[in-house]
Design an enzyme around this catalytic site. Sequence first.
Site, short mmCIF file in Angstrom:
data_model
loop_
_atom_site.label_atom_id
_atom_site.label_comp_id
_atom_site.label_asym_id
_atom_site.label_seq_id
_atom_site.Cartn_x
_atom_site.Cartn_y
_atom_site.Cartn_z
N TRP A 1 44.16 42.39 34.77
CA TRP A 1 44.22 43.29 35.56
C TRP A 1 45.71 43.23 36.32
O TRP A 1 45.94 42.33 36.91
CB TRP A 1 43.68 43.72 36.57
N ASP B 1 35.26 38.88 38.60
CA ASP B 1 36.07 40.19 39.46
C ASP B 1 34.34 41.01 38.99
O ASP B 1 34.96 41.11 37.76
CB ASP B 1 37.57 39.86 39.00
N LYS C 1 34.47 52.72 41.81
CA LYS C 1 33.77 53.15 40.57
C LYS C 1 32.69 53.99 40.23
O LYS C 1 32.05 54.92 39.54
CB LYS C 1 34.00 52.94 38.70
C1 LMR Z 1 42.94 50.17 37.65
O1 LMR Z 1 42.52 49.42 37.06
O2 LMR Z 1 43.36 51.34 36.65
C2 LMR Z 1 41.92 50.59 38.85
O3 LMR Z 1 41.88 48.95 38.96
C3 LMR Z 1 42.28 51.33 39.86
C4 LMR Z 1 43.93 50.08 40.38
O4 LMR Z 1 43.70 50.36 41.48
O5 LMR Z 1 44.63 49.60 39.50
#
Ligand code: LMR
Length: 401
Positions: free
Chosen positions: A134, A215, A250
Amino acid sequence: MATSFFSNIATAAPDAILGITEAFRNDPEALKVNLGVGVYQDAEGRIPMLRSIQEAARQWISTEDTKTYLPIDGVAAFNAANQELIFGKDSSVIKEKRSAAIQTVGGSGALKLGIDFIRKFFPESSIYVSDPSWENHRVIFEATGIKVETYPYYDPKTSGLRSADMLETLRGLKPNTAVLLHACCHNPTGVDLDAKTWAEIATICAEKNLIPFIDCAYQGFAEGLEADAAPIRLFAEKGLTFLLANSFAKSFSMYRERVGGLSVVTGSQKEALAVLSQLKRLVRTIYSSPPSYGAQLVGIVLTNPELRALWVSELDEMRNRINEMRHLFVERLEETVPARDFSFIIRQRGMFSYSGLPTDVMKALRERYHVYGLDSGRICVAALNHKNVDYVCQSIANVLR
Ligand code: LMR
């Protein structure tokens, strides 16, 4: 006018994910699709208000009798219910009171608090995240000054995992190195580790004294609440000590209420109390104490058997719809882009499809067709529906032509 202090401040680059939503909002085109941010939409393209949460809100509003501060660690009932959700009711972690649990400002707040804690008590540590991960993991972690490295994870050639390379890298890490792991629905790839690899990772973490930081932002979106928590429970059963960030954005469709938790699984109740006291000190230096509303509602739903059953059914519905869209997406791509194999997308889990489409294609999709995905090729399948899927697939076909 006096000299401005701010004349030398350069404009920051837009956020890799939320910046896409901003660009989408600013796009005046009527026919546009936002497949950027990980937000679930129903068949009508709405971000649902769950019935379980609406009922909890009614109950809460009729009973709330004060607006005084919450304790620094948040709503006690929420924290207790969250521990059961993650570790399971009969977990030794709960029985032995070995987890320091704290309500946080969303999953991001839990990651921030967790990394601040690591930074303070293990100042020599670095943290390893999956390649890719992420986008915001790196951003949150680097902001504390910690060195962020990557371990091999996704293999674009096979659209699968580089498990052996990953394990080898982990085996080579110095003691006290932190390792960020995704419990399920890996963001951005949707490709999860299997049970055997999880077991090996747990063994390596124990043998090499690594600090696991798990996570868990999508519990319930891969297979279900219990199955998705299996890696966490495995770590707990093996007696590992670790950090865990989790999010209710979510799973309760409560994005803006920012409900999350940080749990630090320690070796004893005494350790847990000490860790909790330190987490509270850290919170005090950032936001003092958390907001109440969202965590109260989640606490009500999780502790009321009827509302909980309703919520589980709503969560199942979201997961099933995403799976249906994942299949439809691949089916339509097979028709519109027959020369390319997208079947690997079926095996991915959670909200995202890591499409393998390169950045220039993703940019062209935005600029020419107003279809907004991430530069990394990540597409939010949870935002597809019967009305937009054909347009999205046709746009992809046109760009690839
Ligand atoms: C995402 O990856 O789109 C979500 O977790 C929202 C975010 O805050 O990035």
